[in-house]
Design a protein around this motif. Structure first.
Motif, PDB file in Angstrom:
ATOM      1  N   TRP A  33      36.069 -74.491  -2.501  1.00 40.34           N
ATOM      2  CA  TRP A  33      35.927 -72.449  -2.493  1.00 40.34           C
ATOM      3  C   TRP A  33      37.698 -73.010  -1.711  1.00 40.34           C
ATOM      4  CZ3 TRP A  33      30.723 -71.030  -0.174  1.00 40.34           C
ATOM      5  CH2 TRP A  33      30.278 -71.185  -1.207  1.00 40.34           C
ATOM      6  N   ILE A  34      37.479 -73.050  -1.083  1.00 38.38           N
ATOM      7  CA  ILE A  34      38.793 -74.348  -0.439  1.00 38.38           C
ATOM      8  C   ILE A  34      40.281 -74.167  -1.282  1.00 38.38           C
ATOM      9  CG2 ILE A  34      40.214 -75.612   1.603  1.00 38.38           C
ATOM     10  CD1 ILE A  34      37.699 -74.762   3.546  1.00 38.38           C
ATOM     11  N   ASP A  35      40.227 -75.059  -1.573  1.00 35.79           N
ATOM     12  CA  ASP A  35      40.318 -75.712  -2.286  1.00 35.79           C
ATOM     13  C   ASP A  35      41.345 -74.716  -3.330  1.00 35.79           C
ATOM     14  OD1 ASP A  35      42.727 -77.624  -3.802  1.00 35.79           O
ATOM     15  OD2 ASP A  35      42.015 -77.936  -4.893  1.00 35.79           O
ATOM     16  N   LEU A  36      40.481 -73.597  -4.456  1.00 39.12           N
ATOM     17  CA  LEU A  36      40.834 -72.872  -4.793  1.00 39.12           C
ATOM     18  C   LEU A  36      42.147 -71.786  -4.474  1.00 39.12           C
ATOM     19  CD1 LEU A  36      37.308 -72.429  -6.280  1.00 39.12           C
ATOM     20  CD2 LEU A  36      39.456 -73.302  -7.722  1.00 39.12           C
ATOM     21  N   ALA A  37      41.430 -71.461  -3.385  1.00 40.81           N
ATOM     22  CA  ALA A  37      42.159 -70.701  -2.600  1.00 40.81           C
ATOM     23  C   ALA A  37      43.607 -71.190  -2.479  1.00 40.81           C
ATOM     24  CB  ALA A  37      41.452 -69.582  -1.212  1.00 40.81           C
ATOM     25  N   ALA A  38      43.340 -72.137  -1.665  1.00 38.90           N
ATOM     26  CA  ALA A  38      44.666 -72.696  -1.787  1.00 38.90           C
ATOM     27  C   ALA A  38      45.004 -72.510  -2.695  1.00 38.90           C
ATOM     28  CB  ALA A  38      44.741 -73.909  -1.514  1.00 38.90           C
ATOM     29  N   TYR A  39      45.203 -72.883  -3.938  1.00 37.58           N
ATOM     30  CA  TYR A  39      45.997 -73.266  -5.129  1.00 37.58           C
ATOM     31  C   TYR A  39      46.761 -71.683  -5.318  1.00 37.58           C
ATOM     32  CZ  TYR A  39      47.377 -72.690  -9.685  1.00 37.58           C
ATOM     33  OH  TYR A  39      48.055 -72.586 -10.783  1.00 37.58           O
ATOM     34  N   ALA A  40      45.343 -70.592  -5.183  1.00 41.77           N
ATOM     35  CA  ALA A  40      46.297 -69.342  -5.994  1.00 41.77           C
ATOM     36  C   ALA A  40      46.919 -68.997  -4.381  1.00 41.77           C
ATOM     37  CB  ALA A  40      44.657 -68.281  -5.373  1.00 41.77           C
ATOM     38  N   CYS A  41      46.618 -68.950  -3.831  1.00 39.60           N
ATOM     39  CA  CYS A  41      47.818 -68.988  -2.861  1.00 39.60           C
ATOM     40  C   CYS A  41      49.236 -68.898  -2.851  1.00 39.60           C
ATOM     41  CB  CYS A  41      47.344 -68.859  -1.098  1.00 39.60           C
ATOM     42  SG  CYS A  41      48.349 -68.595   0.129  1.00 39.60           S
ATOM     43  N   SER A  42      49.214 -70.473  -2.565  1.00 38.92           N
ATOM     44  CA  SER A  42      50.568 -71.102  -3.222  1.00 38.92           C
ATOM     45  C   SER A  42      51.456 -70.985  -4.557  1.00 38.92           C
ATOM     46  CB  SER A  42      50.541 -73.168  -2.937  1.00 38.92           C
ATOM     47  OG  SER A  42      49.342 -72.954  -4.075  1.00 38.92           O
ATOM     48  N   ALA A  43      50.458 -70.628  -5.999  1.00 36.59           N
ATOM     49  CA  ALA A  43      50.689 -70.093  -6.528  1.00 36.59           C
ATOM     50  C   ALA A  43      51.217 -68.604  -6.854  1.00 36.59           C
ATOM     51  CB  ALA A  43      49.628 -69.994  -8.162  1.00 36.59           C
ATOM     52  N   GLY A  44      50.674 -67.773  -5.946  1.00 33.61           N
ATOM     53  CA  GLY A  44      50.979 -67.177  -5.608  1.00 33.61           C
ATOM     54  C   GLY A  44      52.640 -66.635  -4.672  1.00 33.61           C
ATOM     55  N   ALA A  55      44.534 -81.468   2.571  1.00 34.91           N
ATOM     56  CA  ALA A  55      43.496 -81.336   3.203  1.00 34.91           C
ATOM     57  C   ALA A  55      43.586 -82.024   4.790  1.00 34.91           C
ATOM     58  CB  ALA A  55      42.245 -80.800   2.223  1.00 34.91           C
ATOM     59  N   GLY A  56      43.764 -80.739   5.282  1.00 38.18           N
ATOM     60  CA  GLY A  56      42.800 -81.845   6.764  1.00 38.18           C
ATOM     61  C   GLY A  56      42.634 -80.791   8.183  1.00 38.18           C
ATOM     62  N   GLY A  57      42.275 -81.143   8.974  1.00 35.49           N
ATOM     63  CA  GLY A  57      41.748 -80.662  10.033  1.00 35.49           C
ATOM     64  C   GLY A  57      40.538 -79.332   9.674  1.00 35.49           C
ATOM     65  N   ILE A  58      39.568 -79.870   8.830  1.00 35.16           N
ATOM     66  CA  ILE A  58      38.500 -79.071   7.702  1.00 35.16           C
ATOM     67  C   ILE A  58      37.739 -79.537   9.039  1.00 35.16           C
ATOM     68  CG2 ILE A  58      36.674 -78.911   6.583  1.00 35.16           C
ATOM     69  CD1 ILE A  58      38.713 -80.048   4.088  1.00 35.16           C
ATOM     70  N   ARG A  59      37.256 -78.023   9.943  1.00 34.64           N
ATOM     71  CA  ARG A  59      36.260 -78.063  10.950  1.00 34.64           C
ATOM     72  C   ARG A  59      34.821 -76.678  10.292  1.00 34.64           C
ATOM     73  NH1 ARG A  59      38.243 -81.739  12.197  1.00 34.64           N
ATOM     74  NH2 ARG A  59      39.689 -81.012  14.209  1.00 34.64           N
ATOM     75  N   PHE A  60      34.047 -77.546  10.633  1.00 28.65           N
ATOM     76  CA  PHE A  60      33.067 -76.271   9.656  1.00 28.65           C
ATOM     77  C   PHE A  60      32.127 -76.122  10.847  1.00 28.65           C
ATOM     78  CE2 PHE A  60      33.524 -79.793   6.468  1.00 28.65           C
ATOM     79  CZ  PHE A  60      33.349 -78.813   5.309  1.00 28.65           C
ATOM     80  N   VAL A  61      32.290 -74.876  11.331  1.00 35.56           N
ATOM     81  CA  VAL A  61      31.674 -73.538  12.454  1.00 35.56           C
ATOM     82  C   VAL A  61      30.157 -73.675  12.893  1.00 35.56           C
ATOM     83  CG1 VAL A  61      34.226 -74.622  13.887  1.00 35.56           C
ATOM     84  CG2 VAL A  61      32.982 -72.349  12.347  1.00 35.56           C
ATOM     85  N   ALA A  62      30.242 -73.081  11.483  1.00 35.89           N
ATOM     86  CA  ALA A  62      28.505 -72.076  11.414  1.00 35.89           C
ATOM     87  C   ALA A  62      28.203 -72.245   9.826  1.00 35.89           C
ATOM     88  CB  ALA A  62      28.776 -71.305  12.019  1.00 35.89           C
ATOM     89  N   PRO A  63      27.196 -72.770   9.438  1.00 32.95           N
ATOM     90  CA  PRO A  63      26.343 -72.377   8.031  1.00 32.95           C
ATOM     91  C   PRO A  63      26.021 -71.310   7.478  1.00 32.95           C
ATOM     92  CG  PRO A  63      24.566 -72.207   9.628  1.00 32.95           C
ATOM     93  CD  PRO A  63      25.954 -72.705  10.573  1.00 32.95           C
ATOM     94  N   ILE A  64      26.569 -71.857   5.808  1.00 33.80           N
ATOM     95  CA  ILE A  64      26.643 -70.167   4.631  1.00 33.80           C
ATOM     96  C   ILE A  64      25.411 -70.555   4.094  1.00 33.80           C
ATOM     97  CG2 ILE A  64      27.902 -69.081   2.872  1.00 33.80           C
ATOM     98  CD1 ILE A  64      30.644 -71.295   3.975  1.00 33.80           C
ATOM     99  N   MET A 110      50.185 -77.507  -0.037  1.00 32.69           N
ATOM    100  CA  MET A 110      49.706 -77.653  -1.690  1.00 32.69           C
ATOM    101  C   MET A 110      51.718 -77.803  -2.626  1.00 32.69           C
ATOM    102  SD  MET A 110      46.760 -76.778  -2.426  1.00 32.69           S
ATOM    103  CE  MET A 110      47.605 -76.137  -4.269  1.00 32.69           C
ATOM    104  N   VAL A 111      51.775 -78.333  -3.175  1.00 32.63           N
ATOM    105  CA  VAL A 111      53.047 -78.784  -3.762  1.00 32.63           C
ATOM    106  C   VAL A 111      53.263 -78.540  -5.012  1.00 32.63           C
ATOM    107  CG1 VAL A 111      54.625 -80.756  -4.075  1.00 32.63           C
ATOM    108  CG2 VAL A 111      52.940 -80.422  -2.368  1.00 32.63           C
ATOM    109  N   ALA A 112      54.286 -77.246  -5.377  1.00 32.82           N
ATOM    110  CA  ALA A 112      54.612 -76.999  -6.207  1.00 32.82           C
ATOM    111  C   ALA A 112      55.540 -77.718  -7.123  1.00 32.82           C
ATOM    112  CB  ALA A 112      55.606 -75.721  -6.527  1.00 32.82           C
TER     113      ALA A 112
END
Length: 159
Positions: A33-44, A55-64, A110-112
């Motif tokens: 989901w993070i990668d999808l949002a990063a792509y959509a944001c960078s493409a936009g 992708a770095g510093g990923i912190r999982f702080v609470a469950p979903i 992300m890189v264009a």
């Protein structure tokens, strides 16, 4: 030409196929989901096809949990010549209460690229608000830290 879109939010429900053996949404689903949002944001922002460079510093702080309403917020916080640093936050809540809680956060670069996969120039972003300036400075510090880590990791690169 339209003004580049700096941020976006994806919203959806966590589904049963997203669950791990412990009954919570697994980290791999969240990373997707993070990668999808990063792509959509960078493409936009760039109006180009973009690829994930880091992708770095990923912190999982609470469950979903299954059935939670998930919100993935993505925002450009730094631009290079062809790269964009995207700050991401993942929130979740029971859709009946709408009491959001932060579950995950990270930075993705992300890189264009053009049709042949080569990096291509993008619009530059300049921080304006105090919060923007803090995020911009943090992105610059993280770049320096990644450079140092990369130099240290050279010992593990096969020759």
């Amino acid at each position: 030409m339209n003004k580049p879109q700096r941020d976006l939010t994806l919203r959806f429900l966590a589904e049963p196929q997203d669950v791990n053996f412990g009954g919570k949404v697994h980290g791999g689903a969240v990373m997707k989901w993070i990668d999808l949002a990063a792509y959509a944001c960078s493409a936009g922002w760039s109006s180009r096809y973009c690829v994930t460079a880091y992708a770095g510093g990923i912190r999982f702080v609470a469950p979903i949990h299954v059935g939670n309403l998930v919100e993935v917020n993505a925002k450009v916080i730094y631009t290079g010549n062809s790269s964009m640093h995207i700050a991401l936050e993942v929130f979740a809540c029971d859709p009946k209460s709408m009491n959001r809680r932060l579950t995950t956060h990270c930075i993705v670069i992300m890189v264009a690229v053009d049709e042949s996969g080569q990096p291509v120039g993008i619009p530059q972003w300049q921080p304006e608000s105090e919060e923007d300036i803090k995020q911009y400075e943090t992105a610059k510090k993280l770049m320096e830290m990644r450079k140092q880590i990369s130099e240290e990791m050279q010992i593990y690169v096969p020759k």
